[in-house]
Design a protein around this motif. Structure first.
Motif, short mmCIF file in Angstrom:
data_model
loop_
_atom_site.label_atom_id
_atom_site.label_comp_id
_atom_site.label_asym_id
_atom_site.label_seq_id
_atom_site.Cartn_x
_atom_site.Cartn_y
_atom_site.Cartn_z
N SER A 60 0.81 -1.22 0.00
CA SER A 60 0.00 0.00 0.00
C SER A 60 0.85 1.27 0.00
N HIS A 61 2.12 1.15 0.39
CA HIS A 61 3.00 2.32 0.42
C HIS A 61 4.07 2.29 -0.67
N LEU A 62 3.98 1.32 -1.55
CA LEU A 62 5.00 1.14 -2.58
C LEU A 62 4.56 1.70 -3.93
N PRO A 63 5.50 1.90 -4.86
CA PRO A 63 5.19 2.54 -6.14
C PRO A 63 4.05 1.94 -6.94
N PRO A 64 3.86 0.59 -7.00
CA PRO A 64 2.76 0.08 -7.82
C PRO A 64 1.39 0.60 -7.40
N VAL A 65 1.11 0.59 -6.11
CA VAL A 65 -0.19 1.09 -5.63
C VAL A 65 -0.28 2.60 -5.83
N LYS A 66 0.80 3.31 -5.56
CA LYS A 66 0.80 4.76 -5.75
C LYS A 66 0.50 5.12 -7.20
N ALA A 67 1.09 4.38 -8.14
CA ALA A 67 0.86 4.67 -9.56
C ALA A 67 -0.60 4.46 -9.94
N VAL A 68 -1.20 3.40 -9.42
CA VAL A 68 -2.61 3.12 -9.72
C VAL A 68 -3.52 4.18 -9.10
N LEU A 69 -3.26 4.53 -7.85
CA LEU A 69 -4.11 5.53 -7.18
C LEU A 69 -3.98 6.89 -7.84
N GLU A 70 -2.79 7.24 -8.30
CA GLU A 70 -2.62 8.50 -9.02
C GLU A 70 -3.46 8.52 -10.29
N SER A 71 -3.49 7.40 -10.99
CA SER A 71 -4.29 7.34 -12.22
C SER A 71 -5.78 7.45 -11.92
N ALA A 111 -7.41 -5.15 -8.29
CA ALA A 111 -6.46 -5.84 -7.42
C ALA A 111 -5.05 -5.42 -7.82
N VAL A 112 -4.29 -4.90 -6.85
CA VAL A 112 -2.91 -4.50 -7.10
C VAL A 112 -2.03 -5.31 -6.15
N GLY A 113 -1.33 -6.30 -6.69
CA GLY A 113 -0.50 -7.14 -5.83
C GLY A 113 -0.17 -8.45 -6.49
N GLY A 114 0.31 -9.37 -5.68
CA GLY A 114 0.63 -10.71 -6.16
C GLY A 114 -0.60 -11.60 -6.16
N GLY A 115 -0.37 -12.90 -6.25
CA GLY A 115 -1.48 -13.83 -6.33
C GLY A 115 -2.40 -13.77 -5.13
N SER A 116 -1.86 -13.51 -3.94
CA SER A 116 -2.71 -13.45 -2.75
C SER A 116 -3.75 -12.35 -2.88
N ILE A 197 -3.31 -5.92 -16.24
CA ILE A 197 -2.40 -4.85 -16.64
C ILE A 197 -1.00 -5.23 -16.14
N VAL A 198 -0.15 -5.62 -17.07
CA VAL A 198 1.17 -6.15 -16.74
C VAL A 198 2.22 -5.07 -16.99
N ASP A 199 2.62 -4.43 -15.91
CA ASP A 199 3.57 -3.31 -15.96
C ASP A 199 4.89 -3.80 -15.35
N PRO A 200 5.90 -4.06 -16.17
CA PRO A 200 7.13 -4.67 -15.65
C PRO A 200 7.86 -3.81 -14.63
N THR A 201 7.63 -2.51 -14.60
CA THR A 201 8.31 -1.68 -13.60
C THR A 201 7.89 -2.05 -12.19
N HIS A 202 6.72 -2.66 -12.04
CA HIS A 202 6.25 -3.03 -10.70
C HIS A 202 7.09 -4.15 -10.08
N THR A 203 7.73 -4.96 -10.91
CA THR A 203 8.51 -6.07 -10.36
C THR A 203 9.85 -5.62 -9.78
N LEU A 204 10.24 -4.38 -10.02
CA LEU A 204 11.53 -3.89 -9.52
C LEU A 204 11.52 -3.74 -8.00
N SER A 205 10.33 -3.70 -7.42
CA SER A 205 10.24 -3.55 -5.96
C SER A 205 10.27 -4.90 -5.24
N MET A 206 10.35 -6.02 -5.98
CA MET A 206 10.36 -7.34 -5.35
C MET A 206 11.71 -7.66 -4.74
N PRO A 207 11.74 -8.07 -3.46
CA PRO A 207 13.00 -8.54 -2.87
C PRO A 207 13.51 -9.80 -3.57
N GLU A 208 14.78 -10.11 -3.36
CA GLU A 208 15.42 -11.23 -4.06
C GLU A 208 14.68 -12.55 -3.85
#
Length: 442
Positions: A60-71, A111-116, A197-208
């Motif tokens: 909820s505080h990371l760029p993917p959600v922020k990008a969607v809420l801004e739109s 839904a903004v997130g992973g499979g869960s 909506i598959v935006d590859p920039t969202h995967t950059l926030s995933m930990p290793e």
């Protein structure tokens, strides 16, 4: 080395029953860097007046959600946020999200997130649109009643932030059923997202480790759907198309998607895990998740997934690296891949060519390999792949021992929706041996 269904039928040694058909279904997919900015316009185009946006507290505080809420804000879309989604959802967490969805008259779900997150949103949409249904009505048999979904649902737009589950493409929602300490789910084409909506920039926030475990889910989606029982050997055949299961067995269309996903995993997964800034690799794995999702979303998965559900559901104290959660956790992709060497060694005799093909794609030299050794070669190739990605050394490393095997077998038995798609029939004794063989990998 791609085999037609006619060849596949001969591999399995039975005549084709053409009364069973396959049916392809997938969400609409939109792909590209920054494509999330279009979602507000999509909601406007749908005439949305009250949107339910679901995510989890970490996102909820990371760029993917922020990008969607801004739109959404930019396009004047009214929305409410539900950020209490549980990583690895349970029947309880599903019901809490359903309760939230029922309290308001939402006309579109996001839904903004992973499979869960995506699976939770699917369930919330389903039950909000069927307010009189009992929770177990749509849950897969034998745990639930497995009733077909006949009523219309609201549009659902999925914005995946992990490269793993492929949930943006499928009509499946998975959860832990706490009374049995095992995973089950809801499977219906009706709950499939309207748009992914598959935006590859969202995967950059995933930990290793999240990247690794998500990728293992892609790997097993591709391998299991490619080696599943053929669709024309599945039984019983449905008397009516509405009863045709989402998971239908391997078929010539799913084969294309699953095999291509496997090639992408082989080329890019290690890079994606090791370098979070490698946009090419992470973008490619995001697409591989979609490709494998289309493949397994119609063909299905089998033993790795069926056995994974009690592994995740019976977790004791294991703390997963890279996951900011307040409960013990064996991440889904990890729970799936830990049994993969044993499983594919077991299933190989039924379609050795496909197992050898998969091993070759993953880097094995199969030029001098006999068909009888297909299982051992694929198993060894998988072990090497997992070792290089620093995967835990088997089920013991995530808290299990031999005394737990009966409970793990018991938790696998109800997963017949997927286990029956194994190309090789199996007994409880076979499952016992597979769990035992998975206690240590290296």
């Amino acid at each position: 080395m791609l085999f037609s269904w006619q060849q596949r039928a001969s591999i399995h040694g039975s005549d084709c029953d053409l009364s069973c058909f396959c049916q392809m279904a997938s969400s609409n997919i939109r792909y590209g860097e920054g494509v999330s900015r279009e979602i507000g316009m999509d909601l406007q185009n749908l005439g949305a007046r009250n949107v339910c946006l679901m995510t989890d507290r970490n996102l909820s505080h990371l760029p993917p959600v922020k990008a969607v809420l801004e739109s959404l804000s930019k396009n004047g879309v009214k929305y409410k946020v539900y950020d209490n989604v549980r990583v690895e959802p349970t029947d309880t967490s599903f019901k809490e999200a359903i309760s939230f969805a029922k309290k308001d008259s939402f006309d579109v779900f996001v839904a903004v997130g992973g499979g869960s997150v995506i699976d939770t949103c699917k369930a919330a949409n389903l039950y909000a649109c069927h307010p009189d249904a009992d929770f177990l009505d749509f849950v897969n048999a034998p745990i639930g009643k497995g009733k077909p979904v006949t009523g219309a649902l609201k549009p659902l737009i999925a914005v995946p932030t992990t490269a793993g589950t492929g949930s943006e493409t499928t009509g499946v929602a998975i959860f832990d059923y706490e009374p049995l300490k095992a995973k089950t789910g809801i499977a219906s084409r009706a709950i499939r997202p309207t748009l992914g909506i598959v935006d590859p920039t969202h995967t950059l926030s995933m930990p290793e480790r999240v990247t690794a475990n998500s990728g293992f889910d892609v790997l097993c989606h591709a391998l299991e759907s490619y080696t599943a029982l053929p669709y024309n050997q599945r039984s019983p055949c449905p008397p009516n198309p509405i009863n045709r299961p989402a998971y239908q067995g391997s078929n010539p269309i799913s084969d294309v998607w699953s095999r291509h996903a496997l090639n992408v995993v082989a080329k890019y997964m290690k890079r994606a895990v090791r370098d979070p800034e490698d946009l090419e690799a992470r973008s490619s794995m995001h697409l591989a998740s979609v490709f494998a999702g289309i493949g397994f979303g119609n063909a299905g998965v089998h033993l790795c997934h069926g056995m994974s559900y009690p592994i995740a559901g019976n977790v004791k104290t294991h703390s997963a690296m890279g996951y900011n959660v307040d409960h013990p956790l064996v991440p889904h992709g990890l729970s799936v891949v830990l049994t993969s060497p044993a499983v594919f060694n077991f299933t190989a005799p039924m379609c050795p060519e496909r197992h050898l093909d998969a091993a070759e794609i993953l880097g094995a030299d199969i030029r001098q390999v006999k068909r009888a050794d297909a299982g051992a070669v694929l198993a060894d190739t998988l072990r090497q792949f997992l070792f290089e990605l620093q995967v835990e050394d088997g089920l013991r490393a995530v808290g299990y021992n031999d005394d737990d095997i009966p409970a793990l077998v018991k938790g696998t038995i109800p997963q017949e929706r997927v286990t029956k798609l194994s190309p090789r029939e199996h007994t409880e004794e076979d499952l016992t041996e597979l769990f035992a063989a998975s206690m240590k990998l290296y």
